[in-house]
Write an enzyme that holds these catalytic residues in place. Sequence first.
Site, PDB file in Angstrom:
ATOM      1  N   VAL A 100      -3.430  -9.148  12.758  1.00 10.72           N
ATOM      2  CA  VAL A 100      -2.645  -9.959  13.696  1.00 10.72           C
ATOM      3  C   VAL A 100      -2.453 -11.328  13.053  1.00 10.72           C
ATOM      4  O   VAL A 100      -3.443 -11.992  12.686  1.00 10.72           O
ATOM      5  CB  VAL A 100      -3.349 -10.101  15.062  1.00 10.72           C
ATOM      6  CG1 VAL A 100      -2.545 -11.007  15.989  1.00 10.72           C
ATOM      7  CG2 VAL A 100      -3.544  -8.724  15.722  1.00 10.72           C
ATOM      8  N   HIS A 104      -7.208 -16.635  13.895  1.00 11.04           N
ATOM      9  CA  HIS A 104      -8.275 -16.332  14.868  1.00 11.04           C
ATOM     10  C   HIS A 104      -9.581 -16.109  14.128  1.00 11.04           C
ATOM     11  O   HIS A 104      -9.591 -15.728  12.954  1.00 11.04           O
ATOM     12  CB  HIS A 104      -7.926 -15.105  15.708  1.00 11.04           C
ATOM     13  CG  HIS A 104      -7.645 -13.879  14.905  1.00 11.04           C
ATOM     14  ND1 HIS A 104      -6.422 -13.645  14.314  1.00 11.04           N
ATOM     15  CD2 HIS A 104      -8.420 -12.830  14.572  1.00 11.04           C
ATOM     16  CE1 HIS A 104      -6.462 -12.504  13.671  1.00 11.04           C
ATOM     17  NE2 HIS A 104      -7.667 -11.981  13.795  1.00 11.04           N
TER      18      HIS A 104
HETATM   19  P1  AMP Z   1      -7.622  -9.236  12.337  1.00  9.97           P
HETATM   20  O1  AMP Z   1      -7.683  -7.947  11.587  1.00  9.97           O
HETATM   21  O2  AMP Z   1      -8.611 -10.249  11.900  1.00  9.97           O
HETATM   22  O3  AMP Z   1      -6.196  -9.731  12.354  1.00  9.97           O
HETATM   23  O4  AMP Z   1      -8.072  -8.895  13.817  1.00  9.97           O
HETATM   24  C1  AMP Z   1      -7.224  -8.646  14.876  1.00  9.97           C
HETATM   25  C2  AMP Z   1      -8.121  -8.242  16.013  1.00  9.97           C
HETATM   26  O5  AMP Z   1      -7.351  -8.272  17.187  1.00  9.97           O
HETATM   27  C3  AMP Z   1      -8.710  -6.822  15.892  1.00  9.97           C
HETATM   28  O6  AMP Z   1     -10.122  -6.907  15.946  1.00  9.97           O
HETATM   29  C4  AMP Z   1      -8.129  -6.088  17.091  1.00  9.97           C
HETATM   30  O7  AMP Z   1      -9.066  -5.220  17.677  1.00  9.97           O
HETATM   31  C5  AMP Z   1      -7.780  -7.244  18.028  1.00  9.97           C
HETATM   32  N1  AMP Z   1      -6.679  -7.025  18.948  1.00  9.97           N
HETATM   33  C6  AMP Z   1      -5.491  -6.413  18.722  1.00  9.97           C
HETATM   34  N2  AMP Z   1      -4.719  -6.471  19.821  1.00  9.97           N
HETATM   35  C7  AMP Z   1      -5.412  -7.156  20.759  1.00  9.97           C
HETATM   36  C8  AMP Z   1      -5.166  -7.570  22.101  1.00  9.97           C
HETATM   37  N3  AMP Z   1      -4.023  -7.275  22.717  1.00  9.97           N
HETATM   38  N4  AMP Z   1      -6.123  -8.249  22.775  1.00  9.97           N
HETATM   39  C9  AMP Z   1      -7.294  -8.555  22.169  1.00  9.97           C
HETATM   40  N5  AMP Z   1      -7.597  -8.204  20.907  1.00  9.97           N
HETATM   41  C10 AMP Z   1      -6.681  -7.520  20.207  1.00  9.97           C
END
Ligand code: AMP
Length: 142
Positions: A100, A104
Amino acid sequence: MAEAYDPGNIFAKILRGEIPSHRVYEDDAIVAFMDVMPQGAGHTLVVPKAPSRNMLDADPATLGPLFAVVQKIAVAVKKAFNADGVTVMQFNEPASGQTVYHLHVHVVPRFEGVPLKPHSGQMEKPEVLAENAGKIRAALGG
Ligand code: AMP
């Protein structure tokens, strides 16, 4: 050259209130909510409101307040889940595992001998996320 920030990403939608999240913390600059595919119970994401793809293109002024909240959340999840430790993770670009593209930080309570579940693995039930969010909010308040 770095790729451009896409305001259509899922965390930008959460920040704008267009899609739901289980929020545990919010101030002027930062929001924290439950990861829907937790790598362990209580897996929380700490997200600055300022737009950037990741840490590589972030305004350095964002990072101090962000990590101050990461510390607050780490202390709270350790207390809320009576954890032995806390893992803090942050990914930049696909090669690192980022999925994403809005900056974060992952905060995951850890227990002796219990490995992390896979990254972006299984979806947790909303009622479990709501219950865990309540525990973290209580730990932040007390
Ligand atoms: P990253 O790989 O560091 O970009 O992590 C993205 C994180 O977002 C992953 O751990 C997913 O499980 C989490 N994620 C994806 N969609 C959502 C959402 N709608 N609400 C909360 N967490 C999410």
